[in-house]
Design a protein around this motif. Sequence first.
Motif, PDB file in Angstrom:
ATOM      1  N   ARG A  78       0.846  -1.189   0.000  1.00 63.88           N
ATOM      2  CA  ARG A  78       0.000   0.000   0.000  1.00 63.88           C
ATOM      3  C   ARG A  78       0.884   1.242   0.000  1.00 63.88           C
ATOM      4  O   ARG A  78       1.714   1.435   0.885  1.00 63.88           O
ATOM      5  CB  ARG A  78      -0.926  -0.005   1.219  1.00 63.88           C
ATOM      6  N   GLY A  83      -3.907   0.381  -2.693  1.00 61.42           N
ATOM      7  CA  GLY A  83      -3.372  -0.936  -2.406  1.00 61.42           C
ATOM      8  C   GLY A  83      -3.063  -1.700  -3.679  1.00 61.42           C
ATOM      9  O   GLY A  83      -3.754  -1.539  -4.698  1.00 61.42           O
ATOM     10  N   ILE A 194      -0.784  -6.228   5.193  1.00 60.90           N
ATOM     11  CA  ILE A 194      -0.633  -4.965   4.479  1.00 60.90           C
ATOM     12  C   ILE A 194       0.721  -4.362   4.837  1.00 60.90           C
ATOM     13  O   ILE A 194       0.990  -4.076   6.007  1.00 60.90           O
ATOM     14  CB  ILE A 194      -1.744  -3.964   4.833  1.00 60.90           C
ATOM     15  N   ALA A 196       2.680  -1.073   4.277  1.00 62.52           N
ATOM     16  CA  ALA A 196       2.367   0.287   3.839  1.00 62.52           C
ATOM     17  C   ALA A 196       3.605   1.174   3.848  1.00 62.52           C
ATOM     18  O   ALA A 196       4.310   1.255   4.863  1.00 62.52           O
ATOM     19  CB  ALA A 196       1.291   0.892   4.739  1.00 62.52           C
ATOM     20  N   HIS A 198       4.691   5.093   3.534  1.00 70.82           N
ATOM     21  CA  HIS A 198       4.095   6.420   3.693  1.00 70.82           C
ATOM     22  C   HIS A 198       5.212   7.404   4.002  1.00 70.82           C
ATOM     23  O   HIS A 198       6.241   7.028   4.574  1.00 70.82           O
ATOM     24  CB  HIS A 198       3.073   6.393   4.840  1.00 70.82           C
ATOM     25  N   ARG A 240      -1.212   6.241   8.217  1.00 67.39           N
ATOM     26  CA  ARG A 240      -0.295   5.559   7.296  1.00 67.39           C
ATOM     27  C   ARG A 240      -1.001   4.517   6.436  1.00 67.39           C
ATOM     28  O   ARG A 240      -0.524   4.194   5.349  1.00 67.39           O
ATOM     29  CB  ARG A 240       0.852   4.928   8.085  1.00 67.39           C
ATOM     30  N   PHE A 241      -2.116   3.978   6.924  1.00 66.88           N
ATOM     31  CA  PHE A 241      -2.865   2.991   6.144  1.00 66.88           C
ATOM     32  C   PHE A 241      -3.952   3.621   5.282  1.00 66.88           C
ATOM     33  O   PHE A 241      -4.614   2.918   4.514  1.00 66.88           O
ATOM     34  CB  PHE A 241      -3.524   1.965   7.070  1.00 66.88           C
ATOM     35  N   THR A 243      -6.416   5.167   2.623  1.00 68.87           N
ATOM     36  CA  THR A 243      -6.549   5.051   1.171  1.00 68.87           C
ATOM     37  C   THR A 243      -7.649   5.985   0.701  1.00 68.87           C
ATOM     38  O   THR A 243      -8.424   6.520   1.491  1.00 68.87           O
ATOM     39  CB  THR A 243      -6.918   3.616   0.753  1.00 68.87           C
TER      40      THR A 243
END
Length: 385
Positions: A78, A83, A194, A196, A198, A240-241, A243
């Motif tokens: 991601r 994603g 996931i 990620a 960022h 940070r996750f 979307t």
Amino acid sequence: MRTQVAIIGGGPAGLLLSHLLHRRGIASVVLESRDRAYVERRQRAGMLEQGTTDVLRESGAGERLDREGLVHHGLELRFGGAGHRIPLTELTGRTVTVYAQTEIVKDLVARRLEDGGDVRFEARAVEIDPAAATVTYRQGGRTRTLEADYVAGTDGFHGVSRPAVPGVRTFSREYPFAWLGVLADVPPSTDELIYAHHDRGFALHSLRSPKVSRLYLQVAPDEDLAAWPDARIWDELAARFATGGGWELRQGPITDRSITPMRSFVAEPLRHDRLFLAGDAAHIVPPTGAKGLNLAVSDVTVLARAFAERYASGSETLLDGYSETCLRRVWRAEHFSYWMTTLLHADPHADDFARRLQRSHLDYVASSRAAATSLAENYVGLPLP
């Protein structure tokens, strides 16, 4: 006291080695410095390559793993608010399984004790003689000596085994960040892991069970754990996750938290006289690639096979080749773990040019089947040697 193989360290590597040797009719004694309760609750990663699950099943120690392990066929990268799924099984024909290392240790301790194995808790090794294959240890206020044909050092990065190898050569790298890891009593917000990337730093959403989530945040190496109350952790994870598709992070009570430094480390050789190093005593990988436990299983599988040949035929050919055999796989895993770490983390020392290169590489992995296959092949694990 005498045995065939003295094993220093009662973590998953030492316990599995003892179990594999028992199945081949080879006697061993496991010396573990901590008590059983500590060993069985020590939190570690739990992403198992297919080769690792195969070893556990074939050894008869995989019953609960098969019942409770969470099999994964893919993972998600991601970044940029979107994603990108990497279909592991489609690309490789193999899977990975989430099963906590604490549960593996519990399973192996139970099997060794059921089989009459000699596992000595609160027995701290203090000196090893690699030439004589003797181990001096302290237990219950007494100093004792264990004599053996061979000694296996599976006592971790800070154990006494590696310092007993004269002239050992080490290779290492420290990373400018660490992981803040938490366990939370909340159902996972994802069916697959996931990873990620960022600008604020890396984050990982993992699973422990259908009701427990394991999550990680990139932080500074000298980060103060007290500066991270629950609310700040959840806010940072959500950022940070995030979307553009409205994905939501489930939140719940945090039951455990810790900060893990990031390092790569390899010692060479893995043998001196009758002492053999395995697992974290021999090598450390940053956890991004989920290789630490799997490398330990690979090491002791090779070592058990070599001991079996020695006691069956008298040949030490496999024992002589142990270090070289294991190090080929170790260095491949080291490179993959380094690659995953540098691909996904925000380097505080990177300039804009380096950041643009990193984003370009992420785009390439997410859009190229060849690049995704390379990631998948290494992630699910190369065949055991």
